[in-house]
Motif scaffolding. Structure first.
Motif, short mmCIF file in Angstrom:
data_model
loop_
_atom_site.label_atom_id
_atom_site.label_comp_id
_atom_site.label_asym_id
_atom_site.label_seq_id
_atom_site.Cartn_x
_atom_site.Cartn_y
_atom_site.Cartn_z
N ILE A 58 43.38 37.66 51.72
CA ILE A 58 43.67 39.09 51.58
C ILE A 58 42.51 39.92 52.11
O ILE A 58 42.70 40.89 52.85
CB ILE A 58 43.96 39.42 50.11
N LEU A 59 41.29 39.53 51.76
CA LEU A 59 40.12 40.27 52.21
C LEU A 59 39.93 40.15 53.72
O LEU A 59 39.71 41.15 54.41
CB LEU A 59 38.88 39.77 51.48
N PHE B 151 48.54 32.68 41.68
CA PHE B 151 48.40 34.13 41.56
C PHE B 151 47.07 34.53 40.94
O PHE B 151 46.62 35.67 41.13
CB PHE B 151 49.55 34.69 40.72
N LEU B 152 46.43 33.65 40.21
CA LEU B 152 45.16 34.02 39.58
C LEU B 152 44.12 34.46 40.60
O LEU B 152 43.22 35.23 40.27
CB LEU B 152 44.63 32.84 38.75
N GLY B 153 44.22 33.98 41.84
CA GLY B 153 43.29 34.42 42.88
C GLY B 153 43.45 35.90 43.21
O GLY B 153 42.51 36.69 43.07
N PRO B 154 44.66 36.34 43.65
CA PRO B 154 44.88 37.76 43.88
C PRO B 154 44.66 38.60 42.62
O PRO B 154 44.19 39.74 42.71
CB PRO B 154 46.34 37.83 44.33
N PHE B 155 45.00 38.06 41.46
CA PHE B 155 44.78 38.81 40.22
C PHE B 155 43.29 39.07 40.01
O PHE B 155 42.89 40.19 39.65
CB PHE B 155 45.34 38.03 39.02
N ALA B 156 42.46 38.06 40.21
CA ALA B 156 41.02 38.25 40.06
C ALA B 156 40.51 39.29 41.04
O ALA B 156 39.64 40.12 40.71
CB ALA B 156 40.29 36.93 40.25
N LEU B 157 41.07 39.28 42.25
CA LEU B 157 40.68 40.27 43.25
C LEU B 157 41.07 41.68 42.80
O LEU B 157 40.29 42.62 42.92
CB LEU B 157 41.37 39.94 44.59
N ALA B 158 42.28 41.80 42.26
CA ALA B 158 42.72 43.11 41.78
C ALA B 158 41.87 43.59 40.62
O ALA B 158 41.51 44.76 40.53
CB ALA B 158 44.19 43.02 41.36
#
Length: 315
Positions: free
Chosen positions: A174-175, A118-125
């Motif tokens: 996601i991107l 989840f740290l990946g989407p979190f960094a994106l957010a």
């Protein structure tokens, strides 16, 4: 250019419960499928599981959407180089994500692997935040992730590293999936991306599973994993990505560590400490706040919505 608007309370609204439900249903399928793969690892290995999942998913998605290899069947527009490059990049990220995520799940508990991922989407957010409330929700989600990872359980560092790589791939997906959804009408772009990912994974899967990949029991379980983990989740989340900005989608997926921890408890008997349950509550709260606030699109998101005529989707 024609302006297309969506009523605030309609299913197509970025802030509607239906859109948030697409993301949640997708996450439940992903985590349930990840738990189901435990029966496949001894027979075909991690790469074999990935190949079965992607090959079956590609077959089902291509049968549903029948994507053209030269042009979009929905609009009739020919694929341009940018769209083909996005398809290839999206499929490549899916393959690398699957290989690293399942490699992590073999080494560390499902909830822990999903938390690190989840740290990946979190960094994106967090990177897309421009307002103080956005930052507060992201920090609340991070606090929940930290608590979910606590509990004194020793984690294999290789498993943690693989989960971190999977998180980076998921953020990139996601991107790219958002870009692909705006370029291609319907699910044809997703079907092609998963098909490319299946071809990319095939050599690794054959080397790992060999003839065991063709056993009837393995094929049946692989099909179930593909439907649960790929066909349903990616179709649902692909539609959600079409309606949401990457920032909002990344925040909504902050619920995934909680879903992974609960699936691990219910199906794999992986118990949680009190601090981890508090973490689940924190992450769920952050996700609920993000879903509620997503009804106020950012100026950039509004501009994107104005361009989503059939002709613009294929451009």
């Amino acid at each position: 250019m024609t302006t297309r608007t969506t009523p605030p309370d309609s299913p197509g609204s970025p802030g509607s419960p239906a859109t948030a439900g697409l993301v949640l249903a997708g996450m439940c399928g992903l985590q349930a499928g990840a738990a189901l793969t435990t029966g496949l690892y001894p027979a075909v290995g991690t790469a074999g599981v990935v190949t079965l999942r992607l090959c079956f998913a590609a077959a089902v998605l291509c049968a549903l959407w029948r994507p053209g290899l030269r042009r979009d069947r929905v609009t009739g527009r020919r694929w341009d180089r940018g769209t083909l490059a996005t398809v290839i990049a999206t499929g490549t990220l899916l393959t690398v994500h699957h290989l690293t995520y399942y490699g992590a799940v073999v080494r560390i508990p499902l909830g822990a692997a999903t938390t690190v991922e989840f740290l990946g989407p979190f960094a994106l957010a967090l990177a897309g935040s421009r307002r103080a409330p956005d930052l507060a929700r992201a920090l609340l989600a991070l606090a929940g992730v930290v608590l979910l990872g606590a509990g004194g359980l020793a984690l294999d560092p290789v498993g943690v590293a693989l989960a971190a790589v999977a998180g980076a791939c998921w953020a990139g997906y996601i991107l790219l999936a958002g870009r692909l959804a705006r370029r291609v009408a319907g699910g044809g772009g997703l079907a092609l991306a998963v098909g490319w990912g299946a071809l990319l994974s095939l050599p690794f899967g054959v080397a790992s599973g060999g003839a065991a990949l063709l056993r009837p029991g393995v094929l049946a379980l692989g099909l179930a994993v593909a439907v649960l983990s790929s066909v349903l989740p990616y179709s649902l989340q692909f539609e959600a990505i079409r309606r949401l900005s990457p920032r909002v989608f990344g925040l909504l997926t902050s619920l995934e560590p909680a879903v992974g921890a609960l699936i691990g408890l219910l199906f794999l008997g992986q118990r949680l400490a009190a601090a981890q349950w508090i973490g689940i509550a924190a992450v769920a709260c952050a996700s609920a706040l993000a879903a509620r606030s997503s009804g106020r699109p950012e100026p950039r998101a509004q501009a994107t919505d104005r361009q989503l005529t059939p002709a613009a989707e294929a451009s």
